[in-house]
Design a protein around this motif. Structure first.
Motif, mmCIF file in Angstrom:
data_model
loop_
_atom_site.group_PDB
_atom_site.id
_atom_site.type_symbol
_atom_site.label_atom_id
_atom_site.label_comp_id
_atom_site.label_asym_id
_atom_site.label_seq_id
_atom_site.Cartn_x
_atom_site.Cartn_y
_atom_site.Cartn_z
ATOM 1 N N GLN A 84 -2.306 -4.547 -3.162
ATOM 2 C CA GLN A 84 -3.352 -4.096 -2.249
ATOM 3 C C GLN A 84 -3.062 -2.663 -1.794
ATOM 4 N N SER A 85 -1.769 -2.398 -1.509
ATOM 5 C CA SER A 85 -1.436 -1.053 -1.017
ATOM 6 C C SER A 85 -1.603 -0.017 -2.128
ATOM 7 N N VAL A 86 -1.314 -0.423 -3.368
ATOM 8 C CA VAL A 86 -1.511 0.507 -4.483
ATOM 9 C C VAL A 86 -3.005 0.830 -4.598
ATOM 10 N N LYS A 87 -3.848 -0.213 -4.460
ATOM 11 C CA LYS A 87 -5.296 -0.001 -4.536
ATOM 12 C C LYS A 87 -5.769 0.910 -3.399
ATOM 13 N N GLU A 88 -5.247 0.641 -2.190
ATOM 14 C CA GLU A 88 -5.609 1.471 -1.024
ATOM 15 C C GLU A 88 -5.264 2.931 -1.286
ATOM 16 N N ASN A 89 -4.054 3.115 -1.832
ATOM 17 C CA ASN A 89 -3.585 4.477 -2.090
ATOM 18 C C ASN A 89 -4.496 5.220 -3.051
ATOM 19 N N LEU A 90 -5.115 4.458 -3.928
ATOM 20 C CA LEU A 90 -5.943 5.098 -4.959
ATOM 21 C C LEU A 90 -7.369 5.378 -4.465
ATOM 22 N N LYS A 91 -7.684 4.752 -3.317
ATOM 23 C CA LYS A 91 -9.036 4.917 -2.764
ATOM 24 C C LYS A 91 -9.342 6.400 -2.583
ATOM 25 N N GLY A 92 -10.484 6.809 -3.044
ATOM 26 C CA GLY A 92 -10.879 8.204 -2.849
ATOM 27 C C GLY A 92 -10.249 9.147 -3.849
ATOM 28 N N ILE A 94 -10.023 8.236 -7.205
ATOM 29 C CA ILE A 94 -10.626 8.052 -8.521
ATOM 30 C C ILE A 94 -12.141 7.933 -8.390
ATOM 31 N N LYS A 95 -12.822 8.284 -9.465
ATOM 32 C CA LYS A 95 -14.286 8.230 -9.451
ATOM 33 C C LYS A 95 -14.742 6.793 -9.241
ATOM 34 N N SER A 96 -15.813 6.588 -8.496
ATOM 35 C CA SER A 96 -16.242 5.229 -8.175
ATOM 36 C C SER A 96 -16.601 4.430 -9.432
ATOM 37 N N SER A 97 -17.047 5.124 -10.486
ATOM 38 C CA SER A 97 -17.394 4.397 -11.718
ATOM 39 C C SER A 97 -16.143 3.807 -12.380
ATOM 40 N N LEU A 98 -14.979 4.348 -12.017
ATOM 41 C CA LEU A 98 -13.731 3.872 -12.651
ATOM 42 C C LEU A 98 -13.025 2.794 -11.837
ATOM 43 N N VAL A 99 -13.451 2.636 -10.566
ATOM 44 C CA VAL A 99 -12.712 1.758 -9.648
ATOM 45 C C VAL A 99 -12.469 0.366 -10.226
ATOM 46 N N ASP A 100 -13.539 -0.259 -10.718
ATOM 47 C CA ASP A 100 -13.400 -1.634 -11.214
ATOM 48 C C ASP A 100 -12.375 -1.724 -12.338
ATOM 49 N N GLU A 101 -12.483 -0.772 -13.259
ATOM 50 C CA GLU A 101 -11.575 -0.789 -14.406
ATOM 51 C C GLU A 101 -10.123 -0.579 -13.953
ATOM 52 N N VAL A 102 -9.933 0.373 -13.073
ATOM 53 C CA VAL A 102 -8.568 0.649 -12.599
ATOM 54 C C VAL A 102 -8.008 -0.563 -11.862
ATOM 55 N N HIS A 103 -8.846 -1.196 -11.017
ATOM 56 C CA HIS A 103 -8.391 -2.391 -10.294
ATOM 57 C C HIS A 103 -8.016 -3.506 -11.264
ATOM 58 N N ARG A 104 -8.802 -3.634 -12.324
ATOM 59 C CA ARG A 104 -8.485 -4.659 -13.333
ATOM 60 C C ARG A 104 -7.097 -4.392 -13.922
ATOM 61 N N GLN A 105 -6.873 -3.130 -14.203
ATOM 62 C CA GLN A 105 -5.564 -2.770 -14.795
ATOM 63 C C GLN A 105 -4.413 -3.028 -13.827
ATOM 64 N N ASP A 188 -2.830 17.201 -4.213
ATOM 65 C CA ASP A 188 -2.811 16.048 -5.107
ATOM 66 C C ASP A 188 -2.274 14.821 -4.378
ATOM 67 N N PRO A 189 -3.183 13.924 -3.955
ATOM 68 C CA PRO A 189 -2.729 12.743 -3.208
ATOM 69 C C PRO A 189 -1.814 11.841 -4.020
ATOM 70 N N ILE A 190 -1.986 11.804 -5.336
ATOM 71 C CA ILE A 190 -1.102 10.944 -6.143
ATOM 72 C C ILE A 190 0.325 11.492 -6.103
ATOM 73 N N TYR A 191 0.412 12.813 -6.218
ATOM 74 C CA TYR A 191 1.734 13.451 -6.135
ATOM 75 C C TYR A 191 2.384 13.146 -4.784
ATOM 76 N N ASP A 192 1.586 13.245 -3.727
ATOM 77 C CA ASP A 192 2.128 12.980 -2.383
ATOM 78 C C ASP A 192 2.605 11.536 -2.257
ATOM 79 N N THR A 193 1.813 10.591 -2.799
ATOM 80 C CA THR A 193 2.192 9.171 -2.726
ATOM 81 C C THR A 193 3.508 8.939 -3.472
ATOM 82 N N LEU A 194 3.597 9.525 -4.668
ATOM 83 C CA LEU A 194 4.822 9.361 -5.464
ATOM 84 C C LEU A 194 6.016 9.948 -4.715
#
Ligand SMILES: Nc1ncnc2c1ncn2[C@@H]1O[C@H](COP(=O)(O)OP(=O)(O)OP(=O)(O)O)[C@@H](O)[C@H]1O
Ligand SMILES: [Mg+2]
Length: 316
Positions: A84-92, A94-105, A188-194
């Motif tokens: 859940q926290s990984v998903k939260e971190n990714l919020k905003g 990634i493009k909304s069209s990709l959200v479902d696919e990324v969550h599946r992964q 880069d929020p991903i860089y900051d999270t890492l």
């Protein structure tokens, strides 16, 4: 008491059924009785700290007696929270069209081997970092040996892995800012999270490596296989700069046990005890007798805990 009780954090490890949970509970009890505010944490998926104290414990800290608190980390729950926290971190990010696919992964990743361990390690890390200023002592009851070793060496492995990710991400960002040609570093929020993750694991690793703060104890019984397994575990942890300082040799036949059958066993046991003295020269060896009955009542646990206290005093 030297060595045993002067550290703040203890991990209790060992082979299945040797008495890890009983020892962890007894040590916590001993610390609490000495006036230290103590937290006992079970990281074994097959929790039985609750059974030992005859109460339901669960994922939140529960006060058991004066100064004694306990909690059981549930790996499944932790994996869910972690995902859940990984998903939260990714919020905003990634493009909304990709959200479902990324969550599946991400959901698929949660079922891969190692995901539970990563989540468990994350939970242990959070407890260590968040509670170390709230408790005088934190005692971890762990799952049988192999699991514990993997868990304890995770910060090192995860550190290396995250380092790689951070470097890669930095390179992408540099390329990107060069491309934009204004030289401004990109946000880069991903860089900051890492980066935050990396800092968290580095802080935990520092705690685990600090021999003044953290102690590793193994419980074993005086038999050939547990001795061999403990020897290997001690060596393996040392390779990762984690040093087992104390061994609790549990279920040693008491002097008063008589009869020719027990006499023979005692002779064999004596040899194993000698082997252990030779094999584990760097460790403090604590002997705990085999009780007439299993340690199923609080009174028995108190007796066990007194034995630990006395044995430690003798070694101090
Ligand atoms: N010194 C002792 N004398 C008698 N019984 C003991 C002694 N120490 C532990 N026991 C009993 O042995 C059993 C195993 O102990 P415990 O649950 O503490 O082991 P463990 O290493 O945590 O096991 P697991 O690997 O399953 O988590 C329990 O029934 C406990 O009451
Ligand atoms: Mg146990």
């Amino acid at each position: 008491m030297k060595e045993l009780l002067n550290k703040q954090i203890y991990f209790i490890g060992g082979k299945g059924g040797v008495g890890k949970s009983t020892s962890a509970a007894a040590i916590s009890m001993l610390c609490a009785k000495q006036g230290f505010k103590t937290l006992l944490v079970s990281t074994d998926p097959a929790h039985n700290v609750g059974d030992i104290f005859h109460t339901k414990i669960g994922g939140k800290q529960k006060k058991l007696t004066d100064n004694l608190y306990a909690m059981e980390i549930d790996p499944e729950q932790e994996t869910k929270k972690y995902i859940q926290s990984v998903k939260e971190n990714l919020k905003g990010m990634i493009k909304s069209s990709l959200v479902d696919e990324v969550h599946r992964q991400i959901d698929t990743a949660a079922t891969t081997p190692g995901a539970d361990e990563a989540a468990m390690f994350n939970a242990i890390s959070s407890i260590l970092l968040e509670e170390k200023d709230n408790f005088d002592k934190i005692v971890f009851d762990t799952a049988p040996t192999g699991h514990t070793i993997r868990l304890l060496t995770l910060p090192e492995l995860m550190g290396v892995w995250i380092d790689g990710m951070v470097k890669k991400r930095k390179k992408i960002n540099t390329n990107y800012s060069n491309l934009l040609n204004d030289g401004e570093p990109v946000e880069d929020p991903i860089y900051d999270t890492l980066q935050k993750r990396k800092e968290k694991f580095a802080a935990v690793r520092k705690l685990l490596l600090d021999q003044e703060t953290t102690g590793f104890m193994f419980v074993l019984i005086p038999e050939r296989l547990p001795i061999l397994e403990t020897e290997q575990a001690v060596k393996l942890l040392a390779k990762h700069d984690l040093y087992v300082d104390t061994l609790i040799i549990n279920k040693v036949l008491p002097n008063e046990a008589d009869g020719s059958f027990l006499q023979r066993r005692r002779e064999i046991e004596k040899e194993y005890l000698q082997v252990m003295e030779k094999t584990f020269k760097k460790q403090i060896l604590i002997h705990i007798p085999l009780f007439e009955e299993d340690i199923s009542s609080l009174q028995a646990l108190e007796d066990f805990s007194e034995h630990v206290g006395e044995a430690v005093l003798k070694k101090a």
